[in-house]
Design a protein around this motif. Structure first.
Motif, PDB file in Angstrom:
ATOM      1  N   LYS A   1      11.530  11.967 -12.705  1.00 50.13           N
ATOM      2  CA  LYS A   1      12.144  13.289 -12.869  1.00 50.13           C
ATOM      3  C   LYS A   1      11.093  14.397 -12.836  1.00 50.13           C
ATOM      4  CE  LYS A   1      16.179  11.852 -15.592  1.00 50.13           C
ATOM      5  NZ  LYS A   1      16.857  11.942 -16.912  1.00 50.13           N
ATOM      6  N   GLN A   2       9.887  14.092 -13.333  1.00 51.22           N
ATOM      7  CA  GLN A   2       8.807  15.077 -13.337  1.00 51.22           C
ATOM      8  C   GLN A   2       8.184  15.273 -11.958  1.00 51.22           C
ATOM      9  OE1 GLN A   2       6.719  13.072 -16.866  1.00 51.22           O
ATOM     10  NE2 GLN A   2       6.143  15.213 -17.141  1.00 51.22           N
ATOM     11  N   GLY A   3       8.522  14.393 -11.027  1.00 50.68           N
ATOM     12  CA  GLY A   3       7.868  14.439  -9.727  1.00 50.68           C
ATOM     13  C   GLY A   3       6.532  13.734  -9.716  1.00 50.68           C
ATOM     14  N   LEU A   4       6.245  12.965 -10.766  1.00 51.12           N
ATOM     15  CA  LEU A   4       4.996  12.193 -10.844  1.00 51.12           C
ATOM     16  C   LEU A   4       5.261  10.828 -10.189  1.00 51.12           C
ATOM     17  CD1 LEU A   4       4.027  13.081 -14.528  1.00 51.12           C
ATOM     18  CD2 LEU A   4       3.178  14.142 -12.422  1.00 51.12           C
ATOM     19  N   ASN A   5       5.428  10.867  -8.883  1.00 56.36           N
ATOM     20  CA  ASN A   5       5.921   9.686  -8.178  1.00 56.36           C
ATOM     21  C   ASN A   5       4.944   8.517  -8.232  1.00 56.36           C
ATOM     22  OD1 ASN A   5       8.257  11.164  -7.319  1.00 56.36           O
ATOM     23  ND2 ASN A   5       6.965  12.174  -5.816  1.00 56.36           N
ATOM     24  N   ASP A   6       3.655   8.807  -8.082  1.00 57.22           N
ATOM     25  CA  ASP A   6       2.661   7.738  -8.124  1.00 57.22           C
ATOM     26  C   ASP A   6       2.624   7.099  -9.509  1.00 57.22           C
ATOM     27  OD1 ASP A   6       0.289   6.468  -6.621  1.00 57.22           O
ATOM     28  OD2 ASP A   6      -0.602   7.071  -8.525  1.00 57.22           O
ATOM     29  N   ASP A   7       2.679   7.929 -10.549  1.00 54.02           N
ATOM     30  CA  ASP A   7       2.703   7.396 -11.913  1.00 54.02           C
ATOM     31  C   ASP A   7       3.961   6.566 -12.150  1.00 54.02           C
ATOM     32  OD1 ASP A   7       0.344   8.697 -12.374  1.00 54.02           O
ATOM     33  OD2 ASP A   7       1.205  10.341 -13.527  1.00 54.02           O
ATOM     34  N   ALA A   8       5.074   7.029 -11.628  1.00 55.94           N
ATOM     35  CA  ALA A   8       6.325   6.288 -11.792  1.00 55.94           C
ATOM     36  C   ALA A   8       6.221   4.920 -11.124  1.00 55.94           C
ATOM     37  CB  ALA A   8       7.487   7.081 -11.196  1.00 55.94           C
TER      38      ALA A   8
ATOM     39  N   LEU B   1       3.309   6.725   4.546  1.00 59.25           N
ATOM     40  CA  LEU B   1       3.459   5.327   4.949  1.00 59.25           C
ATOM     41  C   LEU B   1       2.832   4.388   3.921  1.00 59.25           C
ATOM     42  CD1 LEU B   1       4.596   3.693   7.372  1.00 59.25           C
ATOM     43  CD2 LEU B   1       2.258   3.553   8.216  1.00 59.25           C
ATOM     44  N   LEU B   2       1.681   4.782   3.367  1.00 60.86           N
ATOM     45  CA  LEU B   2       0.999   3.928   2.389  1.00 60.86           C
ATOM     46  C   LEU B   2       1.840   3.736   1.128  1.00 60.86           C
ATOM     47  CD1 LEU B   2      -2.703   5.136   2.694  1.00 60.86           C
ATOM     48  CD2 LEU B   2      -1.780   2.920   3.369  1.00 60.86           C
ATOM     49  N   SER B   3       2.538   4.769   0.695  1.00 58.10           N
ATOM     50  CA  SER B   3       3.404   4.630  -0.481  1.00 58.10           C
ATOM     51  C   SER B   3       4.501   3.605  -0.223  1.00 58.10           C
ATOM     52  CB  SER B   3       4.032   5.980  -0.848  1.00 58.10           C
ATOM     53  OG  SER B   3       3.047   6.885  -1.301  1.00 58.10           O
ATOM     54  N   LEU B   4       5.051   3.624   0.977  1.00 56.39           N
ATOM     55  CA  LEU B   4       6.119   2.682   1.316  1.00 56.39           C
ATOM     56  C   LEU B   4       5.577   1.263   1.470  1.00 56.39           C
ATOM     57  CD1 LEU B   4       7.914   5.039   3.834  1.00 56.39           C
ATOM     58  CD2 LEU B   4       8.717   4.438   1.549  1.00 56.39           C
ATOM     59  N   ILE B   5       4.384   1.131   2.031  1.00 55.45           N
ATOM     60  CA  ILE B   5       3.750  -0.185   2.134  1.00 55.45           C
ATOM     61  C   ILE B   5       3.483  -0.743   0.736  1.00 55.45           C
ATOM     62  CG2 ILE B   5       1.614  -1.374   2.792  1.00 55.45           C
ATOM     63  CD1 ILE B   5       1.484   0.526   5.216  1.00 55.45           C
ATOM     64  N   ARG B   6       2.990   0.111  -0.156  1.00 56.50           N
ATOM     65  CA  ARG B   6       2.717  -0.308  -1.535  1.00 56.50           C
ATOM     66  C   ARG B   6       3.987  -0.840  -2.199  1.00 56.50           C
ATOM     67  NH1 ARG B   6       0.796   4.062  -6.159  1.00 56.50           N
ATOM     68  NH2 ARG B   6       1.443   2.850  -7.995  1.00 56.50           N
ATOM     69  N   ALA B   7       5.081  -0.122  -2.032  1.00 57.76           N
ATOM     70  CA  ALA B   7       6.334  -0.548  -2.663  1.00 57.76           C
ATOM     71  C   ALA B   7       6.838  -1.856  -2.065  1.00 57.76           C
ATOM     72  CB  ALA B   7       7.389   0.543  -2.515  1.00 57.76           C
TER      73      ALA B   7
ATOM     74  N   LYS C   1       5.218  -4.370  -1.269  1.00 58.18           N
ATOM     75  CA  LYS C   1       4.534  -5.511  -1.873  1.00 58.18           C
ATOM     76  C   LYS C   1       5.283  -6.015  -3.107  1.00 58.18           C
ATOM     77  CE  LYS C   1      -0.066  -4.074  -0.296  1.00 58.18           C
ATOM     78  NZ  LYS C   1      -1.412  -3.609  -0.713  1.00 58.18           N
ATOM     79  N   PHE C   2       6.019  -5.124  -3.750  1.00 51.45           N
ATOM     80  CA  PHE C   2       6.748  -5.486  -4.962  1.00 51.45           C
ATOM     81  C   PHE C   2       8.238  -5.703  -4.692  1.00 51.45           C
ATOM     82  CE2 PHE C   2       2.940  -3.431  -6.472  1.00 51.45           C
ATOM     83  CZ  PHE C   2       2.571  -4.180  -7.578  1.00 51.45           C
ATOM     84  N   VAL C   3       8.768  -4.983  -3.699  1.00 51.04           N
ATOM     85  CA  VAL C   3      10.201  -5.095  -3.374  1.00 51.04           C
ATOM     86  C   VAL C   3      10.287  -5.317  -1.870  1.00 51.04           C
ATOM     87  CG1 VAL C   3      12.466  -4.029  -3.584  1.00 51.04           C
ATOM     88  CG2 VAL C   3      10.682  -3.448  -5.226  1.00 51.04           C
ATOM     89  N   SER C   4      10.310  -6.584  -1.489  1.00 50.66           N
ATOM     90  CA  SER C   4      10.184  -6.909  -0.064  1.00 50.66           C
ATOM     91  C   SER C   4      11.512  -6.968   0.669  1.00 50.66           C
ATOM     92  CB  SER C   4       9.469  -8.256   0.083  1.00 50.66           C
ATOM     93  OG  SER C   4      10.221  -9.293  -0.544  1.00 50.66           O
ATOM     94  N   ASN C   5      12.613  -7.006  -0.056  1.00 52.65           N
ATOM     95  CA  ASN C   5      13.904  -7.217   0.611  1.00 52.65           C
ATOM     96  C   ASN C   5      14.917  -6.125   0.288  1.00 52.65           C
ATOM     97  OD1 ASN C   5      14.226  -7.889  -2.036  1.00 52.65           O
ATOM     98  ND2 ASN C   5      15.406  -9.751  -1.680  1.00 52.65           N
ATOM     99  N   SER C   6      14.435  -4.904   0.140  1.00 53.73           N
ATOM    100  CA  SER C   6      15.334  -3.776  -0.087  1.00 53.73           C
ATOM    101  C   SER C   6      15.682  -3.126   1.245  1.00 53.73           C
ATOM    102  CB  SER C   6      14.668  -2.742  -1.004  1.00 53.73           C
ATOM    103  OG  SER C   6      15.341  -1.500  -0.924  1.00 53.73           O
ATOM    104  N   PRO C   7      16.947  -3.133   1.675  1.00 58.32           N
ATOM    105  CA  PRO C   7      17.305  -2.469   2.934  1.00 58.32           C
ATOM    106  C   PRO C   7      16.924  -0.986   2.933  1.00 58.32           C
ATOM    107  CG  PRO C   7      19.103  -3.855   2.185  1.00 58.32           C
ATOM    108  CD  PRO C   7      18.106  -3.820   1.067  1.00 58.32           C
TER     109      PRO C   7
ATOM    110  N   ALA D   1       8.951   5.403  -4.461  1.00 50.77           N
ATOM    111  CA  ALA D   1       8.257   5.331  -3.171  1.00 50.77           C
ATOM    112  C   ALA D   1       8.876   6.291  -2.162  1.00 50.77           C
ATOM    113  CB  ALA D   1       8.294   3.901  -2.641  1.00 50.77           C
ATOM    114  N   ALA D   2      10.207   6.354  -2.138  1.00 49.12           N
ATOM    115  CA  ALA D   2      10.886   7.269  -1.211  1.00 49.12           C
ATOM    116  C   ALA D   2      10.546   8.723  -1.543  1.00 49.12           C
ATOM    117  CB  ALA D   2      12.390   7.048  -1.275  1.00 49.12           C
TER     118      ALA D   2
END
Length: 355
Positions: A81-88, A130-136, A138-144, A113-114
């Motif tokens: 909600k704060q926009g601290l996306n990396d921290d989230a 792109l790096l944020s999405l690649i990072r995510a 690694k943890f959530v590989s099967n999210s459409p 990540a979005a």
């Protein structure tokens, strides 16, 4: 006065029983510093939009109990909600390392990540997006949803192979999601996979027959594979659905120009320019028609406008070089010809995509 050791010991035991904190040696889930109370306090603060203090309350608790999953989840939502996306993302990932199947953490990671990718897109940092999405992934590989976002970002960066792979997988996981199907068709068109792109566009249009842009896309594809009659059907349908569809008028103008039906091409280009006066392709088309008619002054006017409004359009530079040569301005003609060649080389590289 005589002392009484037994009485003194009993008194000391009673005092210690009263004052030793309940947290020593046993859990105290409802004390002031417990996780449930901390979460309640943070959520109350967040409810009145005091997100900074809510973050501080949860972060302070985690200094003493860094692995508390429930606190981490609430902190991640507040950081989002704060926009601290990396921290989230960091908070949700801390949960996923312990519980990879945690639905709230998986959903939070995808959302964060979005949001991070969108924020980077807005300021033109596509690589970080792109790096944020690649990072995510690694943890959530099967999210459409995550695969779709990755595919869209990779396509934006012309990394077509990875975009195709991600969108194909997303479509397999969520075959009913039409936005994924449409995006997959789009990247297949970029890759010149015409049969696959056509098949997916037609499947999309079976579900969304009134999507004018999709009819244009199919018409554009059919024109690219020289099925002009079929292309005109789709482009005409696009215009029927959305009369101000300038892209479809332009595509019809290109078909007419290639077939030497000059009056028809002129009418289509004029329609485009009535809707979008600075359309580089339509200005180029009008310049080509004037060049064919040996009206070099008009041709130069249109083509100079085209290179002004669409400086990366090689065809405009090419025809301007031809017009300038006819007008006896050899140096200017060579400059435009060189520019056209350089732009064509860049376009070929772009069509091959990035790795």
């Amino acid at each position: 006065m005589q002392s009484h050791p037994a009485g003194a010991a009993a008194l000391l035991f009673t005092i210690l029983t009263i004052w030793i904190p309940a947290s020593i040696g046993q859990s105290a889930p409802h004390t002031a510093g417990s996780a449930p109370n901390t979460i309640t306090k943070a959520e109350d603060l967040a409810a009145v939009n005091n997100l900074v203090q809510a973050n501080e309350v949860l972060s302070e608790y985690l200094t003493h109990d860094p692995g508390n999953v429930q606190v981490l989840l609430v902190l991640g939502r507040i950081q989002l909600k704060q926009g601290l996306n990396d921290d989230a993302m960091t908070s949700f990932e801390s949960v996923l390392r312990v519980d990879p199947a945690s639905a709230p953490a998986r959903d939070g990671e995808v959302q964060a990540a979005a949001a991070a990718a969108l924020a980077d897109q807005k300021i033109g940092i596509d690589g970080d997006a792109l790096l944020s999405l690649i990072r995510a992934r690694k943890f959530v590989s099967n999210s459409p949803e995550l695969l779709f976002d990755f595919g869209e970002q990779a396509e934006r960066m012309r990394i077509y192979r990875d975009s195709d792979e991600a969108l194909t997988r997303a479509h397999a996981l969520a075959p009913q999601d039409l936005k994924i199907l449409y995006a997959l068709a789009h990247v297949q068109l970029d890759e010149q996979k015409m049969p696959e792109a056509e098949s997916n566009l037609r499947a999309y249009l079976q579900q969304r027959p009134d999507d004018a842009t999709a009819h244009y896309g199919l018409g554009h594809l059919l024109h690219m594979v020289s099925r002009d009659d079929d292309a005109k059907v789709e482009l005409t349908r696009s215009i029927e659905l959305q009369p101000r569809q300038s892209a479809s008028y332009y595509e019809l103008g290109e078909i007419a120009l290639e077939n030497d039906t000059n009056d028809e091409a002129k009418a289509d280009y004029e329609k485009v320019l009535s809707l979008a006066p600075h359309h580089g392709g339509a200005l180029t088309g009008m310049g080509i028609l004037a060049f064919r008619a040996k009206d070099y002054a008009s041709a130069e006017h249109y083509l100079q406008s085209a290179v002004l409004y669409a400086p990366e359009y090689a065809t405009a530079h090419h025809y301007l070089s031809l017009v300038l040569a006819r007008l006896g301005r050899a140096d200017e003609a060579k400059r435009e010809a060189d520019q056209a060649a350089a732009l064509n080389d860049a376009d070929m590289k772009a069509r091959r995509g990035n790795v």
